[in-house]
Motif scaffolding. Structure first.
Motif, PDB file in Angstrom:
ATOM      1  N   GLY A 262       0.812  -0.744 -10.427  1.00 19.41           N
ATOM      2  CA  GLY A 262       0.541   0.170  -9.316  1.00 19.41           C
ATOM      3  C   GLY A 262       1.463  -0.184  -8.150  1.00 19.41           C
ATOM      4  N   CYS A 263       1.139   0.321  -6.964  1.00 19.69           N
ATOM      5  CA  CYS A 263       2.006   0.062  -5.807  1.00 19.69           C
ATOM      6  C   CYS A 263       1.149  -0.244  -4.588  1.00 19.69           C
ATOM      7  N   TYR A 264       1.508  -1.287  -3.831  1.00 21.15           N
ATOM      8  CA  TYR A 264       0.665  -1.666  -2.695  1.00 21.15           C
ATOM      9  C   TYR A 264       0.809  -0.684  -1.523  1.00 21.15           C
ATOM     10  N   TRP A 265       1.889   0.091  -1.504  1.00 17.24           N
ATOM     11  CA  TRP A 265       2.061   1.103  -0.459  1.00 17.24           C
ATOM     12  C   TRP A 265       1.354   2.398  -0.885  1.00 17.24           C
ATOM     13  N   ASN A 266       1.720   2.898  -2.018  1.00 17.10           N
ATOM     14  CA  ASN A 266       1.034   4.021  -2.659  1.00 17.10           C
ATOM     15  C   ASN A 266       0.866   5.251  -1.757  1.00 17.10           C
ATOM     16  N   ARG A 267       1.835   5.535  -0.919  1.00 14.64           N
ATOM     17  CA  ARG A 267       1.692   6.670  -0.008  1.00 14.64           C
ATOM     18  C   ARG A 267       2.823   7.682  -0.090  1.00 14.64           C
ATOM     19  N   CYS A 268       3.943   7.324  -0.714  1.00 15.66           N
ATOM     20  CA  CYS A 268       5.096   8.233  -0.668  1.00 15.66           C
ATOM     21  C   CYS A 268       4.786   9.557  -1.361  1.00 15.66           C
ATOM     22  N   ALA A 269       5.157  10.636  -0.677  1.00 17.06           N
ATOM     23  CA  ALA A 269       4.964  11.959  -1.277  1.00 17.06           C
ATOM     24  C   ALA A 269       5.801  12.064  -2.547  1.00 17.06           C
ATOM     25  N   PHE A 270       5.299  12.785  -3.512  1.00 15.33           N
ATOM     26  CA  PHE A 270       5.975  13.078  -4.774  1.00 15.33           C
ATOM     27  C   PHE A 270       6.198  11.847  -5.654  1.00 15.33           C
ATOM     28  N   CYS A 271       5.555  10.744  -5.350  1.00 12.99           N
ATOM     29  CA  CYS A 271       5.766   9.553  -6.187  1.00 12.99           C
ATOM     30  C   CYS A 271       4.963   9.704  -7.481  1.00 12.99           C
ATOM     31  N   PRO A 272       5.623   9.604  -8.656  1.00 10.85           N
ATOM     32  CA  PRO A 272       4.891   9.758  -9.918  1.00 10.85           C
ATOM     33  C   PRO A 272       3.807   8.680 -10.087  1.00 10.85           C
ATOM     34  N   GLU A 273       4.099   7.486  -9.597  1.00  7.11           N
ATOM     35  CA  GLU A 273       3.141   6.376  -9.710  1.00  7.11           C
ATOM     36  C   GLU A 273       1.842   6.727  -8.969  1.00  7.11           C
ATOM     37  N   LYS A 274       2.012   7.263  -7.759  1.00  9.19           N
ATOM     38  CA  LYS A 274       0.850   7.652  -6.964  1.00  9.19           C
ATOM     39  C   LYS A 274       0.136   8.826  -7.647  1.00  9.19           C
ATOM     40  N   ASP A 308       7.633  -5.150 -10.976  1.00  9.42           N
ATOM     41  CA  ASP A 308       6.723  -4.538  -9.995  1.00  9.42           C
ATOM     42  C   ASP A 308       7.385  -3.356  -9.282  1.00  9.42           C
ATOM     43  N   ASN A 309       6.565  -2.385  -8.866  1.00  6.58           N
ATOM     44  CA  ASN A 309       7.100  -1.284  -8.043  1.00  6.58           C
ATOM     45  C   ASN A 309       7.586  -1.801  -6.706  1.00  6.58           C
ATOM     46  N   GLY A 310       7.006  -2.884  -6.240  1.00  7.16           N
ATOM     47  CA  GLY A 310       7.466  -3.543  -5.018  1.00  7.16           C
ATOM     48  C   GLY A 310       6.922  -4.978  -5.032  1.00  7.16           C
ATOM     49  N   ALA A 332      11.869  -4.163  -3.995  1.00  8.11           N
ATOM     50  CA  ALA A 332      11.104  -4.592  -2.819  1.00  8.11           C
ATOM     51  C   ALA A 332      11.096  -3.437  -1.827  1.00  8.11           C
ATOM     52  N   ARG A 333      10.042  -3.350  -1.042  1.00  5.74           N
ATOM     53  CA  ARG A 333      10.036  -2.402   0.070  1.00  5.74           C
ATOM     54  C   ARG A 333      10.690  -3.076   1.271  1.00  5.74           C
ATOM     55  N   VAL A 334      11.402  -2.308   2.084  1.00  6.11           N
ATOM     56  CA  VAL A 334      11.988  -2.895   3.294  1.00  6.11           C
ATOM     57  C   VAL A 334      10.827  -3.260   4.226  1.00  6.11           C
ATOM     58  N   ASP A 371       6.545  10.159   4.028  1.00 10.32           N
ATOM     59  CA  ASP A 371       5.647   9.032   4.313  1.00 10.32           C
ATOM     60  C   ASP A 371       6.133   7.743   3.633  1.00 10.32           C
ATOM     61  N   LYS A 372       7.444   7.507   3.741  1.00 19.41           N
ATOM     62  CA  LYS A 372       8.009   6.295   3.126  1.00 19.41           C
ATOM     63  C   LYS A 372       7.598   5.032   3.864  1.00 19.41           C
ATOM     64  N   GLY A 373       7.243   5.178   5.139  1.00 18.83           N
ATOM     65  CA  GLY A 373       6.792   4.007   5.891  1.00 18.83           C
ATOM     66  C   GLY A 373       7.903   3.023   6.208  1.00 18.83           C
TER      67      GLY A 373
HETATM   68  S1  SF4 Z   1       7.849   5.595  -4.200  1.00 15.52           S
HETATM   69 FE1  SF4 Z   1       7.716   3.390  -4.576  1.00 15.52          FE
HETATM   70  S2  SF4 Z   1       6.971   2.531  -2.659  1.00 15.52           S
HETATM   71 FE2  SF4 Z   1       6.536   4.710  -2.586  1.00 15.52          FE
HETATM   72  S3  SF4 Z   1       4.451   4.900  -3.346  1.00 15.52           S
HETATM   73 FE3  SF4 Z   1       5.816   5.193  -5.086  1.00 15.52          FE
HETATM   74  S4  SF4 Z   1       6.023   3.191  -6.029  1.00 15.52           S
HETATM   75 FE4  SF4 Z   1       5.190   2.898  -3.970  1.00 15.52          FE
END
Ligand code: SF4
Length: 507
Positions: A262-274, A308-310, A332-334, A371-373
């Protein structure tokens, strides 16, 4: 249980999925055997000598052994031109081996013009017509030997990439006909994406007895333990025993490892993981360091690949405290930490060789809309700190997102040019709309016709920045820029980010 990684995926490191499953099964007292049919399948294809007329193919065939040896030696990675020539020659031989078949294979992909992996009926037909597949003689030769040594009649096939789907079904078709008493289970990233797609219907019940969603350890253990009447489970690190670790196409072992899913941020729009709703779970930083120390002691890897996703900043801090004394890399996320030179210097000392950064855009408006943060000022600071500390950056950029127009794409170009000295490698992608993303409702969907298993949908760009225009911009403006072209040229062909941290010639 026999656990199989089918062709075709990059064969530069052992398959992570079946190694994790093996760790779990063996740690919980169950036997299994691992078979990397991907690596072996590619080596099998390279042995199928054709009779080529052209000079390049003749040279490629003549030098296969030599080039494979070079690809497994460190020296090749010090010279980009020699590296590229060896890789392209091996790839040429692989491509040529498909002559006379409807398929095409390269070092990173496998396609068949007669079957689409996006269509369930094509996959079922591939299973039925397994005898016509290029890998059939290889499967027929290897499987009787592998199955002879199995204590039970369970087979698991791990399908993580689209490029593995067709051969997984070919394999399953063959097994169902020749070994009907065996129970077939399929799992992995691609199967998970299918199972989590809206409107999913299982049309594969004649081919697979079970489809497993998400990280398969617990599900598989439960399936097998029903039989063995035992229900306890303990965590165990991945187990690479039985895999031909010296044969992978890399200079030493590259160890794939998941510290989280999974992803600890989990907020980006259009992210397949989310969109797939994968929950974030992670091992404790101490557990990760203990696992790595123990794997390093026994396997002496050249490089650790975090999947890991990040990579969590807390894990980075633990890696600094307890260095593993082996190079490592991953996504890694910035973060604030990465903007700090002292932190990056310590991270380099901990073994960090390269970080993959999903920066996506050089426009703050686009980043905010997604919402890349992250903010661009921070990104530039991080690129500087990483570069100064000797950590390579592999920067991912995404063009054609719904919030972008040509003007924002130009800002991404300007950002890249401004930071060209700090960026080691670049990955450019054109936006695909995941079919199951929440944000799809905000867009006018144009076409779902890629097949019933297609994971992406075509949409009408709300600001008129369509794929054709994006591609033209990338070719005519972005890739052609004199400061960007050299970055793209040093990207390892086919192996891309998997070999990038090994390129000692890169900055
Ligand atoms: S794009 Fe990357 S950082 Fe953003 S929610 Fe998806 S896995 Fe997480």
């Amino acid at each position: 249980m026999l656990l199989i990684s089918p062709p075709l995926a990059k064969a530069c490191e052992p398959p992570a999925g079946i190694s994790r499953l093996a760790g779990c099964l063996r740690g919980n007292g169950l036997e299994c055997t691992l078979w990397d049919a991907n690596l072996e399948g590619q080596l099998y294809l390279l042995e199928q000598r054709q009779n080529p007329a052209d000079t390049w193919s003749k040279r490629a065939y003549k030098n296969i052994g030599d080039n494979l040896h070079k690809l497994r030696s460190r020296n090749l990675y010090t010279n980009n031109d020699r590296y590229q020539r060896a890789v392209r020659d091996i790839n040429r031989a692989l491509t040529q081996s498909c002559q006379g078949f409807s398929c095409s294979a390269n070092l990173a992909d496998y396609q068949d013009s007669a079957f689409s992996p996006h269509s369930s009926s094509d996959l079922l037909r591939a299973a039925e017509e397994y005898r016509n597949n290029i890998f059939f003689p290889f499967f027929r030769k290897r499987l009787p030997h592998l199955l002879k040594h199995q204590a039970d009649q369970w087979i698991g096939i791990s399908v993580n990439y689209l490029s593995q789907a067709l051969s997984a079904f070919v394999l399953a078709g063959f097994l169902k006909e020749e070994y009907p008493a065996y129970t077939l289970v399929a799992g992995g990233g691609l199967i998970t994406s299918w199972l989590r797609s809206p409107g999913w219907q299982n049309r594969f019940t004649d081919v697979f007895d079970h489809l497993v969603e998400g990280p398969g350890e617990t599900a598989l253990l439960h399936l097998l333990q029903q039989k063995n009447n035992n229900s306890t489970e303990k965590y165990c690190p991945p187990d690479f025993t039985d895999l031909p670790l010296a044969d992978y196409l890399s200079p030493g072992i590259i160890l794939p490892y998941n510290a989280s899913s999974g992803c600890y941020w989990n907020r980006c729009a259009f992210c397949p993981e989310k969109a797939e709703g994968s929950p974030y779970t992670k091992l404790s930083a101490k557990q990760v360091c203990d696992d790595l120390q123990s794997l390093i002691r026994t396997l002496k890897p050249r490089l650790i690949h975090f999947l890991d996703n990040g990579i969590a900043p807390s894990l980075m801090k633990e890696m600094i405290k307890i260095p593993v004394h082996t190079d490592w890399y991953g996504f890694a996320r910035v973060s604030q930490e990465l903007c700090d030179f002292d932190f990056c210097r310590d991270l380099r000392r901990s073994g960090c060789r390269m970080l993959k950064l999903g920066i996506e855009s050089g426009s703050q408006e686009v980043l905010d809309a997604m919402d890349k943060g992250i903010n661009l000022q921070q990104v530039e600071q991080a690129l500087q700190a990483l570069h100064r500390a000797g950590i390579m950056s592999y920067v991912y950029l995404l063009f054609g997102t719904p919030a972008e127009t040509r003007q924002e794409a130009q800002q991404t170009l300007d950002f890249t040019v401004r930071n060209a000295d700090l960026i080691s490698f670049l990955n450019l992608a054109v936006f695909n709309l995941p079919r199951n993303s929440e944000e799809r409702h905000e867009l006018q969907i144009h076409d779902f016709s890629t097949g019933d298993l297609g994971l992406y949908a075509d949409f009408i760009h709300p600001r008129g920045w369509n794929r054709k225009a994006v591609r033209r911009f990338l070719t005519d403006d972005f890739k052609a820029h004199p400061l960007i072209r050299p970055i793209l040229q040093r990207d390892p062909p086919f192996f891309t980010s998997n070999h990038a941290p090994l390129m000692t010639a890169a900055k």
